[in-house]
Design an enzyme around this catalytic site. Structure first.
Site, short mmCIF file in Angstrom:
data_model
loop_
_atom_site.label_atom_id
_atom_site.label_comp_id
_atom_site.label_asym_id
_atom_site.label_seq_id
_atom_site.Cartn_x
_atom_site.Cartn_y
_atom_site.Cartn_z
N ARG A 87 -7.71 11.98 5.19
CA ARG A 87 -6.51 12.67 4.71
C ARG A 87 -6.17 13.84 5.64
O ARG A 87 -5.00 14.11 5.92
CB ARG A 87 -6.68 13.12 3.27
CG ARG A 87 -6.82 11.88 2.34
CD ARG A 87 -6.70 12.20 0.89
NE ARG A 87 -5.37 12.66 0.53
CZ ARG A 87 -4.28 11.90 0.42
NH1 ARG A 87 -4.35 10.61 0.69
NH2 ARG A 87 -3.13 12.42 0.06
N THR A 93 1.76 14.29 3.40
CA THR A 93 2.54 13.09 3.09
C THR A 93 3.95 13.21 3.64
O THR A 93 4.49 12.27 4.22
CB THR A 93 2.58 12.86 1.57
OG1 THR A 93 1.23 12.74 1.10
CG2 THR A 93 3.35 11.61 1.22
N ARG A 104 0.68 11.83 11.03
CA ARG A 104 2.06 11.84 10.53
C ARG A 104 2.97 12.72 11.39
O ARG A 104 4.14 12.39 11.59
CB ARG A 104 2.08 12.24 9.07
CG ARG A 104 1.52 11.11 8.20
CD ARG A 104 1.52 11.45 6.75
NE ARG A 104 1.14 10.31 5.93
CZ ARG A 104 0.40 10.39 4.84
NH1 ARG A 104 -0.04 11.56 4.42
NH2 ARG A 104 0.11 9.31 4.15
N HIS A 117 -1.12 5.30 5.49
CA HIS A 117 -1.54 5.54 4.11
C HIS A 117 -3.05 5.70 4.14
O HIS A 117 -3.74 5.04 4.91
CB HIS A 117 -1.20 4.35 3.21
CG HIS A 117 -1.94 4.36 1.90
ND1 HIS A 117 -1.47 5.04 0.79
CD2 HIS A 117 -3.14 3.82 1.54
CE1 HIS A 117 -2.35 4.89 -0.19
NE2 HIS A 117 -3.37 4.15 0.24
#
Length: 142
Positions: A87, A93, A104, A117
């Site tokens: 993560r 996100t 990301r 994901h």
């Protein structure tokens, strides 16, 4: 530290950018071992089933359509504190909030097309791994 397994998806936008190898290199540089991986194209049933916890939320239909829009890579990563460390590597996100150097920040196009994901808990990891992989498809390397 505890050795854990976590589940990861390289989403259609990152696959379309030919970023699979770069993302896998980042996983391995971070100390993860890939113990299972495959490329597939999700059916509507698979996408809706995988994201069932989000059914009824405003973004659900768009997420399902996006996840069906092209091939994805699904993989199982193994390493110390794998869930949280993955993560951290992925970043927020919403890519607008992702720190520089995270997956990301580097590969996402939008909130939905956010490149990757990763499981948010050990329990989610177990469920998500079982959704895509049978036990005999996971190949421990240590």
């Amino acid at each position: 530290m505890t050795i854990e397994r976590t589940f990861s998806i390289v989403k259609p936008n990152a696959v379309a950018k030919n970023a699979i190898g770069s993302i896998y290199a980042r996983f391995e540089s971070a100390g993860f071992t890939l113990v299972a991986a495959k490329m597939l194209r999700l059916s509507r049933e698979q996408a809706e089933g995988f994201y069932a916890e989000h059914k009824g939320k405003p973004f659900f239909d768009g997420l399902v359509e996006f996840m069906m829009s092209g091939p994805i890579m699904v993989q199982v990563l193994e390493g110390e504190n794998a869930v949280q460390r993955n993560r951290d590597i992925m970043g927020a996100t919403n890519p607008a909030n992702a720190l520089a150097g995270t997956l990301r920040a580097d590969y996402a196009d939008s909130f939905t097309a956010n490149a990757v994901h990763g499981s948010d808990s050990i329990e989610s990891a177990q469920r998500e791994i079982a959704y895509f992989f049978s036990d005999d498809e996971i190949c421990p390397r240590a």
